[in-house]
Design a protein around this motif. Structure first.
Motif, PDB file in Angstrom:
ATOM      1  N   MET A   1      30.349 -66.594 -13.493  1.00  0.00           N
ATOM      2  CA  MET A   1      31.373 -67.556 -13.258  1.00  0.00           C
ATOM      3  C   MET A   1      32.032 -67.452 -11.938  1.00  0.00           C
ATOM      4  O   MET A   1      32.458 -66.112 -11.656  1.00  0.00           O
ATOM      5  N   GLN A   2      32.064 -68.338 -11.236  1.00  0.00           N
ATOM      6  CA  GLN A   2      32.746 -68.414  -9.852  1.00  0.00           C
ATOM      7  C   GLN A   2      34.291 -68.735 -10.080  1.00  0.00           C
ATOM      8  O   GLN A   2      34.561 -69.921 -10.721  1.00  0.00           O
ATOM      9  N   ILE A   3      35.253 -68.115  -9.439  1.00  0.00           N
ATOM     10  CA  ILE A   3      36.532 -68.557  -9.629  1.00  0.00           C
ATOM     11  C   ILE A   3      37.072 -68.595  -8.179  1.00  0.00           C
ATOM     12  O   ILE A   3      37.155 -67.711  -7.280  1.00  0.00           O
ATOM     13  N   GLN A   4      37.886 -69.642  -7.965  1.00  0.00           N
ATOM     14  CA  GLN A   4      38.449 -69.969  -6.685  1.00  0.00           C
ATOM     15  C   GLN A   4      39.912 -69.977  -6.889  1.00  0.00           C
ATOM     16  O   GLN A   4      40.409 -70.947  -7.849  1.00  0.00           O
ATOM     17  N   ILE A   5      40.617 -69.242  -6.281  1.00  0.00           N
ATOM     18  CA  ILE A   5      42.185 -69.374  -6.401  1.00  0.00           C
ATOM     19  C   ILE A   5      42.596 -70.193  -5.100  1.00  0.00           C
ATOM     20  O   ILE A   5      42.606 -69.706  -3.799  1.00  0.00           O
ATOM     21  N   ASN A   6      43.511 -71.604  -5.227  1.00  0.00           N
ATOM     22  CA  ASN A   6      44.060 -71.967  -4.236  1.00  0.00           C
ATOM     23  C   ASN A   6      45.832 -72.046  -4.415  1.00  0.00           C
ATOM     24  O   ASN A   6      46.089 -72.180  -5.593  1.00  0.00           O
ATOM     25  N   THR A   7      46.345 -72.132  -3.398  1.00  0.00           N
ATOM     26  CA  THR A   7      47.730 -72.114  -3.340  1.00  0.00           C
ATOM     27  C   THR A   7      48.408 -72.938  -2.384  1.00  0.00           C
ATOM     28  O   THR A   7      47.781 -73.496  -1.455  1.00  0.00           O
ATOM     29  N   ASP A   8      49.580 -73.634  -2.824  1.00  0.00           N
ATOM     30  CA  ASP A   8      50.140 -74.584  -1.659  1.00  0.00           C
ATOM     31  C   ASP A   8      50.958 -73.767  -0.829  1.00  0.00           C
ATOM     32  O   ASP A   8      51.021 -72.417  -0.711  1.00  0.00           O
ATOM     33  N   HIS A   9      51.532 -74.397   0.195  1.00  0.00           N
ATOM     34  CA  HIS A   9      52.088 -73.795   1.287  1.00  0.00           C
ATOM     35  C   HIS A   9      53.377 -72.969   0.906  1.00  0.00           C
ATOM     36  O   HIS A   9      54.107 -72.031   1.668  1.00  0.00           O
ATOM     37  N   HIS A  10      54.019 -73.141  -0.275  1.00  0.00           N
ATOM     38  CA  HIS A  10      55.185 -72.490  -0.547  1.00  0.00           C
ATOM     39  C   HIS A  10      54.869 -71.028  -1.134  1.00  0.00           C
ATOM     40  O   HIS A  10      55.658 -70.346  -1.545  1.00  0.00           O
ATOM     41  N   ILE A  11      53.781 -71.007  -1.545  1.00  0.00           N
ATOM     42  CA  ILE A  11      53.265 -69.596  -2.327  1.00  0.00           C
ATOM     43  C   ILE A  11      52.439 -68.651  -1.157  1.00  0.00           C
ATOM     44  O   ILE A  11      51.474 -69.405  -0.616  1.00  0.00           O
ATOM     45  N   GLU A  12      52.801 -67.514  -1.116  1.00  0.00           N
ATOM     46  CA  GLU A  12      51.932 -66.497  -0.265  1.00  0.00           C
ATOM     47  C   GLU A  12      50.745 -66.305  -1.080  1.00  0.00           C
ATOM     48  O   GLU A  12      50.834 -65.820  -2.221  1.00  0.00           O
ATOM     49  N   GLY A  13      49.711 -66.621  -0.726  1.00  0.00           N
ATOM     50  CA  GLY A  13      48.372 -66.300  -1.289  1.00  0.00           C
ATOM     51  C   GLY A  13      47.764 -64.960  -1.007  1.00  0.00           C
ATOM     52  O   GLY A  13      46.517 -64.969  -0.747  1.00  0.00           O
ATOM     53  N   HIS A  14      48.568 -64.067  -1.272  1.00  0.00           N
ATOM     54  CA  HIS A  14      48.202 -62.606  -1.008  1.00  0.00           C
ATOM     55  C   HIS A  14      47.017 -62.019  -1.939  1.00  0.00           C
ATOM     56  O   HIS A  14      47.202 -62.670  -3.005  1.00  0.00           O
ATOM     57  N   GLU A  15      46.384 -60.938  -1.275  1.00  0.00           N
ATOM     58  CA  GLU A  15      45.217 -60.914  -2.273  1.00  0.00           C
ATOM     59  C   GLU A  15      45.523 -60.032  -3.614  1.00  0.00           C
ATOM     60  O   GLU A  15      44.860 -60.491  -4.453  1.00  0.00           O
ATOM     61  N   ALA A  16      46.687 -59.378  -3.677  1.00  0.00           N
ATOM     62  CA  ALA A  16      46.982 -58.916  -4.944  1.00  0.00           C
ATOM     63  C   ALA A  16      47.245 -60.235  -6.007  1.00  0.00           C
ATOM     64  O   ALA A  16      46.991 -59.963  -7.318  1.00  0.00           O
ATOM     65  N   SER A  33      31.375 -67.480 -20.498  1.00  0.00           N
ATOM     66  CA  SER A  33      30.729 -67.056 -19.129  1.00  0.00           C
ATOM     67  C   SER A  33      29.332 -67.840 -19.110  1.00  0.00           C
ATOM     68  O   SER A  33      28.992 -67.979 -17.963  1.00  0.00           O
ATOM     69  N   ALA A  34      28.599 -67.879 -20.339  1.00  0.00           N
ATOM     70  CA  ALA A  34      27.383 -68.398 -20.104  1.00  0.00           C
ATOM     71  C   ALA A  34      27.271 -70.123 -19.754  1.00  0.00           C
ATOM     72  O   ALA A  34      26.461 -70.480 -19.428  1.00  0.00           O
ATOM     73  N   SER A  35      28.441 -70.568 -20.234  1.00  0.00           N
ATOM     74  CA  SER A  35      28.534 -72.050 -20.072  1.00  0.00           C
ATOM     75  C   SER A  35      29.409 -72.319 -18.795  1.00  0.00           C
ATOM     76  O   SER A  35      29.311 -73.547 -18.353  1.00  0.00           O
ATOM     77  N   VAL A  36      30.163 -71.911 -18.427  1.00  0.00           N
ATOM     78  CA  VAL A  36      31.254 -72.066 -17.437  1.00  0.00           C
ATOM     79  C   VAL A  36      30.605 -71.502 -16.028  1.00  0.00           C
ATOM     80  O   VAL A  36      30.501 -70.229 -15.962  1.00  0.00           O
ATOM     81  N   THR A  37      30.313 -72.382 -15.167  1.00  0.00           N
ATOM     82  CA  THR A  37      29.927 -72.030 -13.824  1.00  0.00           C
ATOM     83  C   THR A  37      30.969 -71.810 -12.773  1.00  0.00           C
ATOM     84  O   THR A  37      30.801 -70.988 -11.720  1.00  0.00           O
ATOM     85  N   ARG A  38      32.083 -72.532 -12.903  1.00  0.00           N
ATOM     86  CA  ARG A  38      32.857 -72.301 -11.847  1.00  0.00           C
ATOM     87  C   ARG A  38      34.397 -72.749 -12.537  1.00  0.00           C
ATOM     88  O   ARG A  38      34.646 -73.639 -13.344  1.00  0.00           O
ATOM     89  N   VAL A  39      35.504 -71.957 -11.989  1.00  0.00           N
ATOM     90  CA  VAL A  39      36.938 -72.315 -12.414  1.00  0.00           C
ATOM     91  C   VAL A  39      37.637 -72.415 -11.072  1.00  0.00           C
ATOM     92  O   VAL A  39      37.589 -71.477 -10.285  1.00  0.00           O
ATOM     93  N   GLU A  40      38.412 -73.569 -10.875  1.00  0.00           N
ATOM     94  CA  GLU A  40      39.436 -73.419  -9.808  1.00  0.00           C
ATOM     95  C   GLU A  40      40.787 -73.581 -10.138  1.00  0.00           C
ATOM     96  O   GLU A  40      41.041 -74.206 -11.093  1.00  0.00           O
ATOM     97  N   VAL A  41      41.517 -72.561  -9.674  1.00  0.00           N
ATOM     98  CA  VAL A  41      42.780 -72.414  -9.909  1.00  0.00           C
ATOM     99  C   VAL A  41      43.562 -72.918  -8.958  1.00  0.00           C
ATOM    100  O   VAL A  41      43.582 -72.393  -7.741  1.00  0.00           O
ATOM    101  N   HIS A  42      44.673 -73.946  -8.977  1.00  0.00           N
ATOM    102  CA  HIS A  42      45.574 -74.425  -7.935  1.00  0.00           C
ATOM    103  C   HIS A  42      47.088 -73.929  -8.539  1.00  0.00           C
ATOM    104  O   HIS A  42      47.423 -74.399  -9.485  1.00  0.00           O
ATOM    105  N   LEU A  43      47.599 -73.183  -7.545  1.00  0.00           N
ATOM    106  CA  LEU A  43      48.971 -72.652  -8.009  1.00  0.00           C
ATOM    107  C   LEU A  43      49.945 -73.162  -6.880  1.00  0.00           C
ATOM    108  O   LEU A  43      49.664 -73.328  -5.769  1.00  0.00           O
ATOM    109  N   SER A  44      50.949 -73.976  -7.452  1.00  0.00           N
ATOM    110  CA  SER A  44      52.071 -74.594  -6.517  1.00  0.00           C
ATOM    111  C   SER A  44      53.283 -74.313  -6.976  1.00  0.00           C
ATOM    112  O   SER A  44      53.578 -73.845  -8.377  1.00  0.00           O
ATOM    113  N   ASP A  45      54.221 -74.597  -6.269  1.00  0.00           N
ATOM    114  CA  ASP A  45      55.743 -74.350  -6.407  1.00  0.00           C
ATOM    115  C   ASP A  45      56.325 -75.863  -6.185  1.00  0.00           C
ATOM    116  O   ASP A  45      56.338 -76.203  -5.156  1.00  0.00           O
TER     117      ASP A  45
END
Length: 114
Positions: A1-16, A33-45
């Protein structure tokens, strides 16, 4: 399962934050995990530099094999609560979606002839 984290410009997208969010999603969705290939996470303030109740938002979209993408949204006062809340919602949505597909179609109720 691939996971991608995205943040808007108000959030510091630091590694931690990205590492924690990735671990939270992997842990919460591990049984799929056998069925889900990808999850995109979008964080915003939503309020930018101002604070307010439930002003952090997490939108998660899961790509499930052979299905349309599934998405949930969760608002909370902190990024950590938004990620955990959205992960729980997404887990329930995937479970009900895959569970529905595994169940045979319900037979119609017989007509009462009284």
């Amino acid at each position: 399962m691939q996971i991608q984290i995205n943040t808007d410009h108000h959030i510091e997208g630091h590694e931690a934050l990205a590492a924690w969010a990735t671990g939270e999603v992997k842990s919460g969705l591990s049984r799929f995990s056998a069925s889900v290939t990808r999850v995109e996470v979008h964080l915003s303030d939503e309020n930018g530099h101002k604070s307010g109740p439930d002003d952090k938002r997490c939108v998660m979209e899961a790509r499930v094999q052979g299905r349309q993408p599934l998405a949930v949204t969760h608002n909370a006062p902190s990024l950590y609560l938004t990620v955990t809340g959205a992960t729980e919602k997404l887990s329930r949505l995937i479970d009900s979606t895959l569970g529905r597909a595994a169940r045979p179609a319900a037979l119609p109720e017989p007509l009462n002839q009284n």
